[in-house]
Design a protein around this motif. Structure first.
Motif, short mmCIF file in Angstrom:
data_model
loop_
_atom_site.label_atom_id
_atom_site.label_comp_id
_atom_site.label_asym_id
_atom_site.label_seq_id
_atom_site.Cartn_x
_atom_site.Cartn_y
_atom_site.Cartn_z
N ASN A 163 82.77 39.79 1.79
CA ASN A 163 83.90 39.89 1.76
C ASN A 163 84.73 41.34 2.18
O ASN A 163 85.78 41.40 2.78
N ALA A 164 83.65 42.10 2.14
CA ALA A 164 84.14 43.70 2.70
C ALA A 164 83.82 43.77 4.03
O ALA A 164 84.44 44.42 4.71
N PHE A 165 82.94 43.11 4.75
CA PHE A 165 82.27 43.34 5.92
C PHE A 165 82.08 41.99 6.63
O PHE A 165 80.67 41.75 6.49
N PRO A 166 82.87 41.08 6.94
CA PRO A 166 82.69 39.76 7.46
C PRO A 166 82.20 39.80 8.87
O PRO A 166 82.04 40.83 9.55
N ALA A 167 82.01 38.71 9.28
CA ALA A 167 81.81 38.59 10.73
C ALA A 167 82.93 39.20 11.62
O ALA A 167 84.04 39.21 11.13
N ASN A 168 82.44 39.72 12.90
CA ASN A 168 83.61 40.38 13.57
C ASN A 168 84.31 41.54 12.93
O ASN A 168 85.21 41.85 13.10
N ALA A 169 83.34 42.31 12.35
CA ALA A 169 83.86 43.46 11.60
C ALA A 169 82.59 44.70 12.24
O ALA A 169 81.56 44.22 12.59
N CYS A 170 83.12 45.91 12.46
CA CYS A 170 82.35 46.94 12.86
C CYS A 170 82.70 48.14 12.15
O CYS A 170 83.73 48.47 11.51
N ALA A 171 81.83 49.13 12.36
CA ALA A 171 81.95 50.31 11.59
C ALA A 171 80.89 51.34 11.88
O ALA A 171 79.73 51.09 12.51
N GLN A 172 81.38 52.62 12.23
CA GLN A 172 80.66 53.78 12.42
C GLN A 172 80.20 54.32 10.95
O GLN A 172 80.94 54.44 10.29
N SER A 173 78.77 54.60 11.05
CA SER A 173 78.34 54.82 9.57
C SER A 173 77.05 55.55 9.99
O SER A 173 76.65 55.79 11.14
N LEU A 174 76.33 55.89 8.60
CA LEU A 174 74.87 56.38 8.80
C LEU A 174 74.14 55.02 8.31
O LEU A 174 74.18 54.18 7.46
N LEU A 175 72.66 55.22 8.82
CA LEU A 175 71.79 54.40 8.49
C LEU A 175 70.29 54.97 8.39
O LEU A 175 69.86 55.38 9.44
N GLY A 176 69.94 55.26 7.13
CA GLY A 176 68.87 56.22 7.05
C GLY A 176 69.09 57.62 7.83
O GLY A 176 68.38 58.08 8.09
N LYS A 177 70.35 58.03 7.44
CA LYS A 177 70.57 59.31 8.11
C LYS A 177 70.83 59.39 9.68
O LYS A 177 70.83 60.63 10.12
N ILE A 178 70.91 58.18 10.16
CA ILE A 178 71.06 58.18 11.54
C ILE A 178 72.33 57.72 11.76
O ILE A 178 72.82 56.58 11.38
N GLY A 179 73.09 58.40 12.77
CA GLY A 179 74.53 57.84 12.89
C GLY A 179 74.55 56.78 13.86
O GLY A 179 73.62 56.48 14.67
N VAL A 180 75.02 55.50 13.44
CA VAL A 180 74.93 54.26 14.26
C VAL A 180 76.56 53.64 14.24
O VAL A 180 77.22 54.01 13.56
N VAL A 181 76.40 52.64 15.04
CA VAL A 181 77.73 51.71 14.96
C VAL A 181 76.88 50.44 14.55
O VAL A 181 76.21 49.92 15.08
N ILE A 182 77.51 49.74 13.42
CA ILE A 182 77.16 48.46 12.84
C ILE A 182 78.07 47.36 13.39
O ILE A 182 79.29 47.67 13.19
N ASP A 183 77.71 46.37 13.99
CA ASP A 183 78.54 45.22 14.41
C ASP A 183 78.18 44.14 13.78
O ASP A 183 76.93 43.48 13.99
N CYS A 184 78.77 43.33 12.82
CA CYS A 184 78.67 42.00 12.38
C CYS A 184 79.00 40.70 13.30
O CYS A 184 80.24 40.64 13.34
N LEU A 185 77.97 40.23 13.90
CA LEU A 185 77.82 39.21 14.79
C LEU A 185 78.44 38.00 13.84
O LEU A 185 79.37 37.08 14.56
N ASN A 186 77.85 37.67 12.99
CA ASN A 186 78.13 36.57 12.11
C ASN A 186 77.84 36.80 10.75
O ASN A 186 77.31 37.91 10.66
N GLY A 187 77.66 35.96 9.70
CA GLY A 187 77.51 36.10 8.55
C GLY A 187 76.13 36.92 8.19
O GLY A 187 75.99 37.63 7.18
N ASP A 188 75.03 36.53 8.99
CA ASP A 188 73.72 37.39 8.84
C ASP A 188 73.05 37.65 9.91
O ASP A 188 71.93 37.93 10.05
#
Length: 195
Positions: free
Chosen positions: A140-165
């Motif tokens: 509900n907060a991060f659906p398909a076709n959403a993206c964000a710059q964030s951290l993953l395990g202290k590494i700067g990343v861009v996360i792109d949700c292509l579809n539900g999983d």
């Protein structure tokens, strides 16, 4: 780059196909995404005329809101900030020049070989990411076709949700091995398959 002029993946030598971690079937599937191109596009305050030119040339309207993703033709545009996008393409020939010509005054840089893109898919993909990411990854907060710059395990990343999983995680090339080690460690609890 090796002595033949071929650009090697930063994951060469550590990405091994197979099934690993907990038994009972893989909860996630991991793969490195290769073959396309990544462009960093910054238009700053160039305005609507530049956006119209890009839309006309590439059949994609650049997203204008935080976390939005737009698809068009061979391109996927991820909003990184006001007037700033990561463009993912499935073709790679002369795109930097083509985009520069279509958006005069914009800063267009091919960052393909300076990044690594890892795809995480499967029913436990969100659980793996949640172990090291401060974002709310609920669908509900991060659906398909959403993206964000964030951290993953202290590494700067861009996360792109292509579809539900299915997610693509993009990071700097220098962090590729650390990112892979973190992801595989987080996925081991659920079992993971490397393709």
């Amino acid at each position: 780059m090796d002595n033949l002029g071929v650009i090697r993946s930063p994951l060469d030598g550590i990405l091994t196909e197979g099934v690993f971690g907990a038994e009972g079937g893989p909860g996630v599937t991991l793969s490195e995404q290769r073959g396309g191109a990544l462009l960093d596009l910054a238009t700053g305050a160039l305005g609507e005329e530049t956006h119209r030119a890009i839309t006309a040339r590439f059949d994609i309207a650049l997203p204008t809101q935080c976390g939005e993703v737009a698809n068009g033709g061979d391109h996927r545009a991820l909003w990184l900030g006001p007037g700033h996008w990561l463009i993912k393409t499935t073709t790679g020939q002369d795109l930097e020049q083509t985009w520069s010509e279509s958006a005069p005054g914009a800063a267009v840089n091919d960052v393909t070989h300076g990044r690594v893109v890892v795809q995480i898919s499967g029913p436990r993909a969100r659980d793996v990411l949640a172990k090291g990411c401060p974002l709310d990854l609920h669908p509900n907060a991060f659906p398909a076709n959403a993206c964000a710059q964030s951290l993953l395990g202290k590494i700067g990343v861009v996360i792109d949700c292509l579809n539900g999983d299915t997610f693509e995680v993009t990071a700097g090339r220098a962090y590729a091995r650390s990112l892979w080690a973190w992801i595989t460690g987080a996925a081991a609890e659920y079992g993971y398959k490397v393709e």
